[in-house]
Design an enzyme around this catalytic site. Structure first.
Site, PDB file in Angstrom:
ATOM      1  N   GLY A   1     104.905  72.692  36.756  1.00  0.00           N
ATOM      2  CA  GLY A   1     104.564  72.201  37.075  1.00  0.00           C
ATOM      3  C   GLY A   1     102.736  72.104  36.435  1.00  0.00           C
ATOM      4  O   GLY A   1     102.827  72.788  35.983  1.00  0.00           O
TER       5      GLY A   1
ATOM      6  N   GLU B   1      93.704  70.654  36.640  1.00  0.00           N
ATOM      7  CA  GLU B   1      95.040  69.700  36.605  1.00  0.00           C
ATOM      8  C   GLU B   1      94.324  69.460  38.398  1.00  0.00           C
ATOM      9  O   GLU B   1      95.379  68.550  38.896  1.00  0.00           O
ATOM     10  CB  GLU B   1      96.558  69.761  36.212  1.00  0.00           C
ATOM     11  CG  GLU B   1      96.009  70.474  35.245  1.00  0.00           C
ATOM     12  CD  GLU B   1      97.830  71.113  34.708  1.00  0.00           C
ATOM     13  OE1 GLU B   1      98.737  70.039  33.732  1.00  0.00           O
ATOM     14  OE2 GLU B   1      98.452  72.558  34.971  1.00  0.00           O
TER      15      GLU B   1
ATOM     16  N   SER C   1     104.640  78.728  35.401  1.00  0.00           N
ATOM     17  CA  SER C   1     103.973  78.858  34.084  1.00  0.00           C
ATOM     18  C   SER C   1     104.235  76.914  34.063  1.00  0.00           C
ATOM     19  O   SER C   1     104.281  76.511  34.912  1.00  0.00           O
ATOM     20  CB  SER C   1     104.835  78.960  33.495  1.00  0.00           C
ATOM     21  OG  SER C   1     105.892  78.367  32.579  1.00  0.00           O
ATOM     22  N   LYS C   2     103.660  76.775  32.934  1.00  0.00           N
ATOM     23  CA  LYS C   2     103.013  75.878  33.235  1.00  0.00           C
ATOM     24  C   LYS C   2     104.657  74.226  33.007  1.00  0.00           C
ATOM     25  O   LYS C   2     104.240  72.986  33.712  1.00  0.00           O
ATOM     26  CB  LYS C   2     102.824  74.926  31.680  1.00  0.00           C
ATOM     27  CG  LYS C   2     101.854  73.667  30.766  1.00  0.00           C
ATOM     28  CD  LYS C   2     100.659  73.385  32.106  1.00  0.00           C
ATOM     29  CE  LYS C   2     100.834  71.753  31.655  1.00  0.00           C
ATOM     30  NZ  LYS C   2     101.210  71.294  33.235  1.00  0.00           N
ATOM     31  N   ARG C   3     105.460  74.932  32.657  1.00  0.00           N
ATOM     32  CA  ARG C   3     106.288  74.289  32.618  1.00  0.00           C
ATOM     33  C   ARG C   3     107.067  74.365  33.787  1.00  0.00           C
ATOM     34  O   ARG C   3     108.122  73.044  33.984  1.00  0.00           O
ATOM     35  CB  ARG C   3     107.672  74.789  31.952  1.00  0.00           C
ATOM     36  CG  ARG C   3     107.911  74.634  30.008  1.00  0.00           C
ATOM     37  CD  ARG C   3     108.874  75.693  29.959  1.00  0.00           C
ATOM     38  NE  ARG C   3     108.127  77.013  29.414  1.00  0.00           N
ATOM     39  CZ  ARG C   3     108.764  77.546  29.792  1.00  0.00           C
ATOM     40  NH1 ARG C   3     109.702  78.151  30.349  1.00  0.00           N
ATOM     41  NH2 ARG C   3     107.902  78.869  29.708  1.00  0.00           N
TER      42      ARG C   3
END
Ligand code: GLU
Length: 441
Positions: free
Chosen positions: A211, A217, A207-209
């Protein structure tokens, strides 16, 4: 039968790499089979499905070269058809009306499960069965008259003539519902292939957490589309030999669903950077130069008087250390400015330690005696001769001069570094370093 796959994102403003990997597999499979790859925008959540969110999906596909064979079908335009099918199911007795939630605001349409076990044969996971007792009836049209995901998804796949549904693992549970709906509607079901999750180092869904998680991105970071494509394609699939760096054409040629693994795939950022570095070196030399110049310019390190030959020598000198265009300036700004930063720890350990500046002085003389052009061979020979004369090791030799000319103790091989910087820069930098630190010793 003409193979038809589709990518069916719900536009939310970001495209997660797990979703784009599903698109990549659908695309590769369709191209390998000489079929079609279609796009459907599942935009029934009108609050989130903004034109910008749709734009982001289209941009991500275009950036990765995932060419689409149709005008995208917007699910919101198919509402009439969804409701028509719901009526058909009601009239066949395959669905019923019920006041769910007792709101009194009208009745939902509920799909009736057939009351038997359901098995479907997943092209990646093999046959999967769910017991009748675990298959509950479910709403297909809400009491406000809006079709539910399952109805739209199945009806649109029928409308589009989709033969293979390749999507994330998180839809396996839905597939039992969908299989029952195909049977009730009387349409032949597509083949289903569910892709294993992308996980982090702890084996949890990536997930986003963890990286960077969205296509945009990676694009902003300067990843090359062919590298992200290649890396994501190999996250769960392999061509059946030990090749890792493949072109799009090679992947199309080799792609089969049989070679997609059923176990989760771990995303490793270091590996992803490695892919990028490999693809970067395969780009045409003038493209590489343009990419580096753009990145250096952004970092405020580019000057018009830097020659292309010098830049090319720097690129060669840094070799595999640089995996993104931006890493050149991040790792080695000293190639492009005389005002480079002296890393404090390197200075303390390598320049200010007992005797180091004395050695540097001797090295200055030795390197002054080497004529143009500086090469790795002749600079090394000079310092080796000095080491022998003075009874020192090469270890004593390399560190002071490296920190003097680059400000840091890490970097490419010292003699390649000296050759790339050239005689004038090397001598000027050593002299300046001596002036700067001899007073501090
Ligand atoms: N909109 C759904 C999703 O993004 C589609 C799933 C499917 O591919 O059927 O998860």
């Amino acid at each position: 039968m003409r193979i038809r796959t589709r990518f069916a994102p719900s536009p939310t403003g970001n495209v997660h790499i797990g979703n784009i990997r599903a698109a990549i597999y659908n695309w590769l499979f369709a191209r390998h089979e000489g079929g079609e790859f279609l796009l459907r925008i599942e935009d029934t959540d009108l609050a989130r499905s903004t034109p910008e969110a749709v734009r982001t999906v289209l941009d991500s596909l275009a950036w990765l070269g995932l060419t689409v064979d149709n005008e995208p079908l917007y699910q919101s335009t198919q509402r009439e058809r969804h409701l028509e099918v719901a009526e058909e199911l009601l009239s066949k007795g395959a669905a019923y009306r019920e006041d769910r939630g007792g709101t009194g605001r009208g009745e939902a349409v509920v799909f009736k499960m057939p009351g038997c076990d359901i098995t479907y044969d997943d092209l990646i996971k093999g046959p999967i069965t769910k017991k009748a007792a675990d298959l509950k009836d479910f709403v297909i049209v809400r009491s406000d008259g809006s079709p539910v995901f399952h109805l739209g998804n199945v009806v649109d796949d029928i409308t589009m003539g989709i033969t293979h549904v390749i999507r994330g693992d998180d839809h396996v549970e839905n597939t039992f519902k969908h299989a029952a709906m195909y049977a009730a509607i009387g349409a032949p079901p597509p083949r289903f292939a569910h892709l294993p999750m992308i996980v982090n180092a702890q084996g949890k869904p990536y997930s986003k957490r963890d990286g960077d998680a969205y296509v945009g991105e990676f694009q902003e970071k300067g990843f090359l589309p062919e590298a992200l494509f290649n890396a994501l394609a190999l996250l769960g699939w392999s061509p059946g030999d030990d090749r890792e760096i493949l072109t799009r054409e090679e992947m199309i040629e080799a792609f089969t669903l049989e070679r997609v693994r059923s176990s989760p795939s771990q995303l490793d950022m270091t590996k992803l950077l490695w892919f990028n570095g490999q693809h970067l070196k395969r780009r045409a030399p003038e493209e590489q130069v343009a990419g580096y110049v753009a990145a250096l310019r952004q970092q405020g390190l580019w000057r018009e008087d830097i020659s292309e030959d010098y830049l090319r020598a720097v690129i060669a000198c840094m070799g595999e250390r640089v995996r993104l265009y931006s890493e050149l300036g991040e790792q080695a700004a000293y190639f492009f400015t005389e005002d480079y930063v002296y890393d404090e720890k390197s200075v303390r350990k390598r320049l200010l330690k007992e005797g180091a500046l004395g050695i540097l002085r001797e090295e200055l003389s030795a390197l002054e005696a080497v004529g143009e052009p500086y090469t790795a061979a002749n600079t090394e020979e000079a310092l080796r001769a000095l080491a022998e004369q003075t009874g020192r090791t090469m270890g004593d030799m390399v560190h002071p001069v490296r920190v003097a000319v680059s400000g840091t103790a890490v970097g490419p091989g010292l003699f390649e570094l000296l050759a790339t910087l050239g005689r004038a820069r090397v001598l000027a930098r050593i002299r300046r370093t001596l002036e700067k630190f001899e007073t501090q010793e």
